[in-house]
Structure formats: C-alpha cells, structure tokens
Design a protein around this motif. Structure first.
Motif, PDB file in Angstrom:
ATOM      1  N   PHE A  43       3.393   5.675   3.720  1.00  0.00           N
ATOM      2  CA  PHE A  43       4.467   6.173   3.311  1.00  0.00           C
ATOM      3  C   PHE A  43       4.555   7.893   3.767  1.00  0.00           C
ATOM      4  O   PHE A  43       3.534   8.207   4.094  1.00  0.00           O
ATOM      5  CB  PHE A  43       4.662   6.478   1.724  1.00  0.00           C
ATOM      6  N   TYR A  44       5.712   8.355   4.094  1.00  0.00           N
ATOM      7  CA  TYR A  44       5.845   9.564   4.630  1.00  0.00           C
ATOM      8  C   TYR A  44       7.093  10.362   3.854  1.00  0.00           C
ATOM      9  O   TYR A  44       8.027   9.610   3.608  1.00  0.00           O
ATOM     10  CB  TYR A  44       6.093   9.988   5.916  1.00  0.00           C
ATOM     11  N   VAL A  45       6.699  11.447   3.219  1.00  0.00           N
ATOM     12  CA  VAL A  45       7.948  12.397   2.703  1.00  0.00           C
ATOM     13  C   VAL A  45       7.759  13.881   3.163  1.00  0.00           C
ATOM     14  O   VAL A  45       6.455  14.260   2.943  1.00  0.00           O
ATOM     15  CB  VAL A  45       8.107  12.194   1.336  1.00  0.00           C
ATOM     16  N   ARG A 100      -3.696  -1.334  -0.394  1.00  0.00           N
ATOM     17  CA  ARG A 100      -4.403  -0.276   0.654  1.00  0.00           C
ATOM     18  C   ARG A 100      -3.222   0.559   1.151  1.00  0.00           C
ATOM     19  O   ARG A 100      -2.642  -0.056   2.082  1.00  0.00           O
ATOM     20  CB  ARG A 100      -5.518  -1.027   1.484  1.00  0.00           C
ATOM     21  N   ILE A 101      -2.950   1.809   0.749  1.00  0.00           N
ATOM     22  CA  ILE A 101      -1.801   2.401   1.318  1.00  0.00           C
ATOM     23  C   ILE A 101      -2.181   3.821   1.449  1.00  0.00           C
ATOM     24  O   ILE A 101      -3.237   4.390   0.870  1.00  0.00           O
ATOM     25  CB  ILE A 101      -0.662   2.166   0.202  1.00  0.00           C
ATOM     26  N   SER A 102      -1.408   4.388   2.168  1.00  0.00           N
ATOM     27  CA  SER A 102      -1.414   6.014   2.409  1.00  0.00           C
ATOM     28  C   SER A 102      -0.226   6.524   2.237  1.00  0.00           C
ATOM     29  O   SER A 102       0.724   6.192   2.401  1.00  0.00           O
ATOM     30  CB  SER A 102      -2.025   6.226   3.858  1.00  0.00           C
ATOM     31  N   ILE A 103      -0.226   7.840   1.706  1.00  0.00           N
ATOM     32  CA  ILE A 103       0.816   8.556   1.603  1.00  0.00           C
ATOM     33  C   ILE A 103       0.636   9.845   2.198  1.00  0.00           C
ATOM     34  O   ILE A 103      -0.396  10.644   1.888  1.00  0.00           O
ATOM     35  CB  ILE A 103       1.047   9.025   0.159  1.00  0.00           C
ATOM     36  N   LEU A 104       1.862  10.541   3.084  1.00  0.00           N
ATOM     37  CA  LEU A 104       1.424  11.731   3.454  1.00  0.00           C
ATOM     38  C   LEU A 104       2.615  12.364   2.955  1.00  0.00           C
ATOM     39  O   LEU A 104       3.940  12.295   3.224  1.00  0.00           O
ATOM     40  CB  LEU A 104       1.631  11.742   5.080  1.00  0.00           C
ATOM     41  N   ALA A 105       2.211  13.529   2.195  1.00  0.00           N
ATOM     42  CA  ALA A 105       3.034  14.108   1.440  1.00  0.00           C
ATOM     43  C   ALA A 105       3.285  15.710   1.874  1.00  0.00           C
ATOM     44  O   ALA A 105       2.168  16.572   1.907  1.00  0.00           O
ATOM     45  CB  ALA A 105       2.748  14.284  -0.133  1.00  0.00           C
ATOM     46  N   ASP A 106       4.176  15.683   3.111  1.00  0.00           N
ATOM     47  CA  ASP A 106       3.972  16.987   3.843  1.00  0.00           C
ATOM     48  C   ASP A 106       4.819  18.052   3.118  1.00  0.00           C
ATOM     49  O   ASP A 106       5.769  17.992   2.259  1.00  0.00           O
ATOM     50  CB  ASP A 106       4.879  16.736   5.030  1.00  0.00           C
ATOM     51  N   ASN A 107       4.598  19.082   3.233  1.00  0.00           N
ATOM     52  CA  ASN A 107       4.791  20.810   2.955  1.00  0.00           C
ATOM     53  C   ASN A 107       5.072  20.589   1.283  1.00  0.00           C
ATOM     54  O   ASN A 107       6.297  20.862   0.814  1.00  0.00           O
ATOM     55  CB  ASN A 107       6.532  20.940   3.577  1.00  0.00           C
ATOM     56  N   ALA A 108       3.980  20.553   0.451  1.00  0.00           N
ATOM     57  CA  ALA A 108       4.162  20.364  -0.820  1.00  0.00           C
ATOM     58  C   ALA A 108       4.169  21.938  -1.225  1.00  0.00           C
ATOM     59  O   ALA A 108       3.195  22.478  -0.784  1.00  0.00           O
ATOM     60  CB  ALA A 108       2.747  19.494  -1.347  1.00  0.00           C
ATOM     61  N   ALA A 109       4.859  22.296  -2.244  1.00  0.00           N
ATOM     62  CA  ALA A 109       4.970  23.609  -2.984  1.00  0.00           C
ATOM     63  C   ALA A 109       4.100  23.474  -4.413  1.00  0.00           C
ATOM     64  O   ALA A 109       3.612  24.710  -4.473  1.00  0.00           O
ATOM     65  CB  ALA A 109       6.399  23.738  -3.390  1.00  0.00           C
TER      66      ALA A 109
END
Length: 730
Positions: free
Chosen positions: A119-121, A171-180
């Motif tokens: 996932f990407y967000v 088995r998953i990955s999450i890239l949470a970009d620019n978290a505040a």
C-alpha cells in the motif's frame, strides 16, 4: 430522483463488516463430521482470490548511495520475519533529502517479502492542504482490498478494526508518506503478521515508540554520493566523478537530492553551459537570498530561484498559479482553467516545468509539485501577483470543477431534483461521462482535491460556488459512502449557504447532511437537520424541499422503530408532491405509507396503500418500483397470515424483476416465496426458491447467502416424508 430523495442503495444487499462475519456461526472451509473413517481423507481447497494491491510509486531511476540505511532496513525486515509482528519504521529528515526515494527503492527491491499487498498513501502532513485524516487513508486501503461502499464502516475505529481483520496473517507493506503525527499512522497499523509500516516525516514522531517503532534519521548525501547523483542526472558519470566543479555544485545544493535534480535539469537544457557557470550562479544566488532566509532554507531556495528565473513568462505564471492550487495533485484541464489558457498550450507548459524538475507526474495525466517547490511557487506568487489575481485563478478552478461535478452528478442520478444553477449549463448531448460508473469513479478520484478546494473557496468568499459544489457531490456520497468527507463538506456548505443568505440552499445542504447522520444512525442529529431544513423551506415557500424534509423525518421515525409516528410526515410529504404535480413522488410516498402501516400492524391499510402505489408506478411505467411495491405487498400478506395472495403478488413481481435484470430483487422475491410455501405447508416446494435465491446471492457476493445456505442445510433430504406437517389455510 424527481419527487423524492430516495436512497438508491436502500435495497441493495447489506454487507456486514468483516469483524461481524468472523463471529458468525457459519463454518467456512473444509469440515468433516463423521464416525469411523477408513482410508485417506484428501482436501482440495479452492484458491482464495483476494486482491493484492501494488500501489507503490515507480522506483527512482537513479537511486544513489544510502548503503548504510539500506542495510539497516534489511536488518529490521529480518526482525519482522522472526517476530511475526508488524514493524513500524520511521525515516525522518529535512524536506527533499530523499526519504521517500529510499523507502520506495527498498520496497521495490524487496517486493517478494510482501506478496499480499504493498500500500501507499501520501498523508500530506506538510502540504498546503490539511493533512489527510486517517479514516480517509483507511478507506482507500479497504477499497483496494475489495471492500465495497455497502460494507465500508463509517467511523475511524471501525475502519481500523476491519483493516486489521483483513490483513491479519498476511505479509504486507504500507508506505505512509509525509506523516504529520503519530495519530495519523497509528490507525493504519495492520493485523498480526509479518508486515512492515514504513513512515516518512520531517518531524520526530516519537509517539510511535509505543508501537515499537524504529527510527532512521536521514541526512544529506555524502560528498561522493551527491557527486555521483549529479553525474547520473547529467548522464555523464565519468566526466563528473573527478570534477572539482561537480563537487562544488553538489555542496552548493546542500547535497540534497531534490536540489541536485533541479540543478541538473536546468543545466541539461542549456547545452553550452558548464559546471563552472552553475557554480558562479549558485554562489551569487545564495548570497542574494541569505538575508531573507534561515540557514536551512538558503540552499533549496537558491536552486529554485535560479530555475524560476530561467522560465519564460507563461511558464512562470503557471508555476505561480500552481503554488496556490489547494489540492494534492492536478490535471492539465484544471491547470489550464486556472491559467486561463487552452489545454494543449497548458500541456506543453507543464512538460517544460517537468523538464526542469519543478513538476512531477504521479499518475497518468496527474501531476503535483513537491511540497517544497509548492511553497516556493506560492511565495513567488505572493510577491508578484495581486490578491485579486490569485482569487480569480482560484475562482476559475472552482468553476471548472463545478461544471464537471454537475455533469457527473447528472450522470449518476439523472432524475433527482436540484436547485444549483450550475446544472442548467451542463450540455446533455453528448454527455460528458459515458456512464454512471465512470462519473462516480472520476468524482472519487477528485475527492481530495474537491475537499481542499471547498475549504479554500469558502475562505476566499466564493460561497455561492461552495454550496453548489456540495450539492453536486450527493450522488457520490449516497452511493460510495465517504461519510467523513460527506459531513465535513456539508458543514462548509451550510456555512456558505448562510453566508449567501440563501435559505433554500441552506435547506438543501441540511437535507444532504441529515441523510449522512441518518445513515450513521445519529438519529437526533439527523432529525434536527431535517427539521431545520423543513422550517427554512417552509418559510421560503420551497415546497419540494419541504416535502423531502417531511419524508426524511418520517424515515428517522422508522429507524427508531416508530412507524406510527412516521405516517403523518409521509402523508404531508405526499400532499406537497401532489400539489406540485410530482406523480412519481406521490407514488413513492404512497409506498412509504404502506410500509409504515405494515410495520405498525395495520395490514389492511398497508395493503390498500401498496396496491395504490403499484397502480401508480404501473401508470408511470416505472417497472422497477412496481416490482418493489409488489414485493412489499407480498410481505404484508405474509405478516397478515395470508400466503396465497402473497404468492400471486410474488408471481407478478418476479416476472418484472427478471425482465428488468433486478437480481437482488429477484432473490428477495424467491425468499418470500419460500416463506409463503412453508406457511402453506408445501415443504417439498421450499427448496427450489431457496436454491434460486442462493445462486443469485452468491453471484452478487451478498452476505445473506450464508443465511440461505444454513436454511437449506436445515431442510430434510428431498423426497423424504414429512410427518406431522399440516397445511396452513389462508
């Protein structure tokens, strides 16, 4: 829908949350119940076809250096494999230092470690728009996992719980970009398993320590790495490698990848320039702006200033305009609208901005400015453009979106009554969207931009456009159930309508907000919104709004289990529809009254009203609602203990439903037929309609299929005698 605000999804299969499914008594998978077993038992399970999202951005083309950080990420991943618990890794550092590039590169390199989903967000923690609420991010993830609108939980806690349930053991990955903040990330954590949650942030979000987070602080590239990246960007690594000027350029760029790329892009467009000239210009520019900047701003601002001064006037104007576009990304048509240029010309300008690394394409036809570049563009606009010029550019963006959202809404719900003047300007032939599905998909893709635009437009005083934009989002919210955005947008819409001193618009906004509250079973809030809407509409003598508000108040009473209290509101609404000549509204409200009488146990009156509704829908040629009303009539007869009239109504309903392709309606009819036959004691005939209903419900992936399967399992073997059965006389 002319004559009434009827929920288009009201008769669709209700999907329980995965959490509720887990607690069902139904056993899934291979099961054996036996006495003695001789020989082997072999299972041949069917492969479970689950979505496997792959949402990562493309891997950076010239990733350079970062060997230590990549090694550390590899070590952390090994820990996850051993512990079998989700690992949270936070990569922190200044803007433009390459945090996202590091993680995207590593995740692509290790994609086999996360076979179930990547996932990407972008959480927009440092963009001009507000940070993305975690509920919206979870909504995106759940939709990627195949959760439809009817199963999408409305609250953050429920979405988080469902996401954990669906990802447990995967088995998953999450890239949470620019978290505040830690709160933005915490809700996104998956269920137990070998998963990775990778986070980028400019802040040290140490609140994730409680989740066992590991932290990597990313600094600028090494001198060698920065020079190597410059060489790759210029396409001549060997010539750059031993150049003192190259090392000086890299140092003047602060060894930040974003600044190095912008400098290389500018140099590549000027074939006769050499690195020495870039050294001189950067040195001069840094001195020029140093007095206006803090130390950590000097490098990037100097690079972007030089890139900006090299633009022609039209490209510079678009760059400044985009600095104040409130959404996270944009398309060519909206950029052209803001600039006041045609699409083809604007597309060429955007290509020029891409060439100098001031704009990046993030998806097919969708572009964005890095948040540092956006700040620089906005700063340039604030210095050069007047406030009226900036407001006019925003107004052109709002007008472009309003025209397109109005067209989309007409494609989604063509028969609904509307008050916004934007609808009158929508060309009907040819339609702007080929189908309702295409219109819904476009609205959903643009929703983050629309939410940001609503806030910006309201802040700029464009209130008439704001409430109209809210009205155009009705079909999307009704069918796709984005409850947080639904409520937030309409609170802005109500404020905008009141700022316009437009009671009819305010009544409309309250109606649409009230329906969200009703769906969420916030019945007190819903009733207050509908009552205020009715009072405003009545004072303004806007009868269709008043009639709709009465209907919605009646539905609140139905939801409370107070059908008798609902009847007067339905009757009042039907009277107003009749005065307006809205025949379809009259038929809809006649059906509602019949349903309310049935729930009150007043079966004879219910039958009279439902038979009248059937006649009215038949005269209107509305075959779908004729079938639904016949089904309501059959259910009423069954409640009254009269199965034979019920079967007669079901015969008519099934013929229409089959002709209209209304599959879920047809399944409901088959279930009622089984009830009627069972009531008559004709148990041998019950199996066929149940099997027919089960076939349809399985094809629709409806959760009611489990209940029907259990009911079939409870029947005796076909052909067996049924002692003690007694026929029920109707």
């Amino acid at each position: 829908m002319a004559g009434g605000e009827e929920d288009a999804s009201a008769d669709r299969p209700e999907r329980p949350s995965a959490a509720r499914e887990i607690h069902n008594a139904t056993i899934r998978g291979p099961v054996i119940q036996a006495g003695d077993i001789r020989g082997g038992v072999h299972f041949h399970p069917q492969r479970e076809d689950r979505p496997q999202p792959r949402e990562l951005p493309p891997a950076p083309a010239h990733f350079t250096n970062r060997t230590d950080e990549l090694t550390l990420l590899d070590q952390l991943a090994e820990e996850t494999a051993i512990d079998r618990t989700p690992l949270v890794t936070v990569v922190g550092g200044a803007g433009g230092v390459g945090k996202t590039a590091l993680l995207v590169h590593w995740l692509h390199r290790n994609h086999d470690s996360f076979p179930d989903a990547q996932f990407y967000v972008d959480l927009h923690g440092f963009a001009s728009a507000e940070p993305m609420p975690p509920g919206e991010a979870l909504g995106r993830f759940l939709r990627s996992l195949g959760v439809g609108p009817d199963r999408m939980p409305p609250t953050l806690d429920e979405r988080s719980s469902l996401f954990r349930s669906l990802t447990a053991g995967r088995r998953i990955s999450i890239l949470a970009d620019n978290a505040a903040s830690a709160g933005q990330v915490r809700a996104l954590l998956p269920g137990h398993g070998r998963s990775l949650v990778a986070v980028t942030s400019r802040r040290a979000i140490r609140g994730l320590t409680h989740e066992g987070a590991r932290f990597i602080d990313l600094g600028p590239l090494s001198a060698r790495g920065a020079t190597e990246l410059l060489g790759k960007a210029l396409g001549d690594e060997h010539a750059v490698a031993g150049s003192d000027s190259a090392r000086t350029v890299a140092d003047l760029c602060g060894r930040l990848p974003i600044a190095i790329w912008a400098t290389a892009a500018r140099l590549a467009r000027r074939r006769y320039w050499d690195l020495e000239r870039v050294v001189r210009e950067l040195a001069d520019e840094r001195r020029r702006i140093a007095e206006l900047s803090t130390d950590d701003e000097v490098t990037v601002r100097a690079v972007f200033d030089l890139s900006y001064t090299a633009l022609d006037a039209e490209s510079a104007a678009l760059y400044r305009v985009l600095g104040h576009f409130p959404g996270p990304d944009f398309t060519v048509p909206v950029a052209a609208a803001m600039l006041g240029a045609d699409d083809s010309r604007c597309e060429r300008i955007i290509e020029d901005l891409e060439d100098v690394s001031l704009v990046e394409e993030v998806a097919d036809g969708r572009f964005r400015l890095h948040d540092l570049i956006r700040l620089h563009a906005a700063e340039k606009s604030d210095r050069i453009d007047t406030e009226p010029e900036r407001t006019r550019a925003l107004a052109r963006a709002v007008s472009w979106y309003l025209a397109n959202t109005a067209a989309a809404d007409l494609a989604v719900l063509p028969g609904r009554w509307r008050i916004g003047p934007a609808y009158a300007a929508v060309p009907r032939d040819p339609p702007r969207f080929p189908s309702s599905r295409a219109a819904l998909d476009w609205l959903e893709a643009e929703l983050p931009n629309l939410m940001a635009l609503l806030r910006a437009a309201h802040g700029a005083g464009l209130n008439a456009e704001v409430w109209q934009l809210c009205e155009t989002l009705w079909g999307l919210f009704l069918l796709r159930k984005h409850y947080p955005e639904w409520i937030a947008s309409h609170e802005i819409g109500i404020a905008a309508a009141r700022a316009c001193d437009d009671p009819v618009a305010a009544a409309r906004m309250l109606l649409q907000l009230g329906r969200a509250r009703l769906d969420l079973r916030e019945l007190g809030e819903a009733e207050r919104a509908f009552t205020e809407s009715r009072d405003l509409a009545r004072a303004a003598e806007h009868q269709i709004s008043e009639a709709t508000a009465d209907q919605e108040i009646g539905l609140v009473h139905i939801a409370r289990g107070e059908p008798a209290e609902a009847v007067p509101y339905f009757i009042a609404s039907r009277r107003l529809h009749a005065e307006l000549g809205e025949s379809r509204g009259v038929a809809l409200l006649t059906r509602r009254i019949g349903q309310a009488y049935r729930e009150s146990g007043r079966y004879a009156e219910a039958v009279d009203h439902l038979e009248a509704a059937i006649d009215q829908f038949t005269e209107l040629g509305d075959r779908f609602n004729t079938s639904r009303s016949l089904t309501d009539l059959a259910g009423t007869h069954l409640r009254a203990g009269a199965p034979r009239p019920a079967l007669a109504a079901l015969d008519r309903a099934q013929e229409i439903a089959r002709d209209e392709g209304a599959e879920f309606e047809e399944a409901s009819i088959s279930l009622l037929r089984a009830d009627a036959l069972e009531m008559l004691g004709e148990t041998a005939g019950v199996r066929a309609p149940l099997e027919h209903a089960l076939t349809i419900l399985r094809r629709l992936d409806a959760p009611q299929a489990d209940t029907v399967q259990a009911r079939l399992a409870g029947l005796s073997t076909p052909g067996a005698e049924e002692p003690g059965q007694q026929q029920v006389d109707d």
